[in-house]
Design an enzyme around this catalytic site. Structure first.
Site, PDB file in Angstrom:
ATOM      1  N   TYR A  66       8.520 102.104  51.238  1.00  0.00           N
ATOM      2  CA  TYR A  66       9.374 102.796  51.755  1.00  0.00           C
ATOM      3  C   TYR A  66       9.075 103.027  53.262  1.00  0.00           C
ATOM      4  CZ  TYR A  66      11.563 104.800  47.547  1.00  0.00           C
ATOM      5  OH  TYR A  66      12.644 105.042  46.502  1.00  0.00           O
ATOM      6  N   GLN A 100      24.238 110.717  49.732  1.00  0.00           N
ATOM      7  CA  GLN A 100      23.043 109.905  48.874  1.00  0.00           C
ATOM      8  C   GLN A 100      22.263 109.134  49.777  1.00  0.00           C
ATOM      9  OE1 GLN A 100      25.157 108.089  45.219  1.00  0.00           O
ATOM     10  NE2 GLN A 100      27.080 108.537  46.615  1.00  0.00           N
ATOM     11  N   ASN A 101      22.507 109.074  50.818  1.00  0.00           N
ATOM     12  CA  ASN A 101      21.662 108.298  51.574  1.00  0.00           C
ATOM     13  C   ASN A 101      20.458 109.006  52.279  1.00  0.00           C
ATOM     14  OD1 ASN A 101      23.854 106.283  51.475  1.00  0.00           O
ATOM     15  ND2 ASN A 101      24.827 106.857  53.358  1.00  0.00           N
ATOM     16  N   HIS A 118      19.484 113.097  47.977  1.00  0.00           N
ATOM     17  CA  HIS A 118      18.539 112.313  47.446  1.00  0.00           C
ATOM     18  C   HIS A 118      17.404 112.115  48.299  1.00  0.00           C
ATOM     19  CE1 HIS A 118      21.662 109.962  44.678  1.00  0.00           C
ATOM     20  NE2 HIS A 118      21.259 111.204  44.252  1.00  0.00           N
TER      21      HIS A 118
END
Ligand code: BV8
Length: 245
Positions: A66, A100-101, A118
């Site tokens: 991440y 959703q990004n 999200h």
């Protein structure tokens, strides 16, 4: 050759007071952010990298993955698709962006009503006590860094598979989807739930839904309008056709 839009869609957008927009990875594709289609997970799997179990099994691998995605964000910028949605708002249309990004590009483009279903790559929290990460967590050398409150691991503040969406964000998204005058589903393959149920909830509430995508999705057949093409081109053209200079 300018794209032709259904006159009824242009009329509805011109008359709309409130527009809700669901976006997925495709809206950031023209900014150079990879979509989840084709090879995104590379040698890893969603189970390994985007679940709590995967994090527990290998916290530094997931944290660093991440971290890499966050560092790559430094070199990407909003594209004309993001800016067109921000311009819609500047035109006085209430535009609720339900994304959703996790890349923060809608906010960077100037959209002020953005619901992050999200989560975001730009935030972190404790895996155990959920305390927000202290300022400067991005510079920490340990991977993952410890929580300043309970000493457990920090994790990216994103929603992993099998985890509930933030209840407030979900409630606001559902309300906007059913109360708006016009709903757009842009750059999403409509395969991840419950996000993919929002266009269907809008249709069930009698709201017309327009899909913008160069490709078919499982929801295309149910759409009121289908705009086939990359959102970075289609959205500016749609605004220009709706409000010709
Ligand atoms: C949950 C954050 C309750 C992390 C992400 C019902 C049925 C089946 C399965 C389920 C179900 N309900 C729940 C599930 C399980 C699961 C799910 O949906 N699985 C799927 C895969 C079948 N859902 C969950 O786990 C959700 N949580 O339900 O909790 C619960 C609790 C306990 C037990 C059960 C349920 C949580 C899901 C959220 C996961 N986190 N992201 C991270 O990013 O690392 S999901 C992540 O992947 C994104 O956020 C996004 O949602 C998804 C990718 O999809 P898209 O955005 O659509 O992108 P994709 O690349 O797939 O497609 C791109 C599209 O753009 C394509 O159509 C392409 O043609 C188009 N395109 C390309 N270029 C362009 C373009 N469009 C326009 N312009 C262009 N230029």
């Amino acid at each position: 050759m300018a794209r032709a839009f259904a006159p009824e869609l242009l009329e509805r957008l011109r008359a709309a007071k409130h527009v809700a927009v669901l976006t997925g990875a495709g809206v950031s594709a023209e900014s150079g952010v990879p979509t989840f289609q084709g090879g995104f997970w590379g040698k890893y799997s969603p189970e390994e990298m985007a679940t709590a179990a995967g994090f527990r099994k290998n916290p530094s691998l997931v944290w660093n993955w991440y971290g890499e995605r966050r560092r790559e964000l430094a070199n990407v910028h909003p594209n004309p698709g993001h800016y067109a949605l921000a311009q819609l708002e500047q035109r006085g249309v209430r535009c609720t962006v339900i994304t959703q990004n996790i890349d923060g590009l809608h906010q960077k483009a100037g959209s002020t009503r953005v619901i992050e279903l999200h989560g975001s790559l730009l935030r972190a929290k404790c895996f155990s006590c959920e305390a927000a990460a202290p300022a400067g967590w991005e510079q920490a050398t340990q991977s993952p860094p410890p929580c300043a409150v309970c000493g457990s691991w920090l994790r990216p503040e994103v929603v992993w598979y099998g985890e509930n969406l933030p209840p407030k964000a979900w409630d606001e998204a559902l309300d906007a989807s059913c109360e708006c005058d016009l709903f757009f589903s842009i750059g999403t393959a409509s395969q991840v739930y419950p996000a993919a149920s929002l266009p269907q909830e809008a249709l069930r509430a009698g709201v017309p839904v327009a899909e913008i995508n160069p490709d078919y999705t499982p929801l295309t057949a149910a759409m009121t309008y289908v705009l086939r093409g990359p959102s970075g081109q289609v959205l500016p053209e749609l605004l220009a056709a709706t409000w010709p200079k």
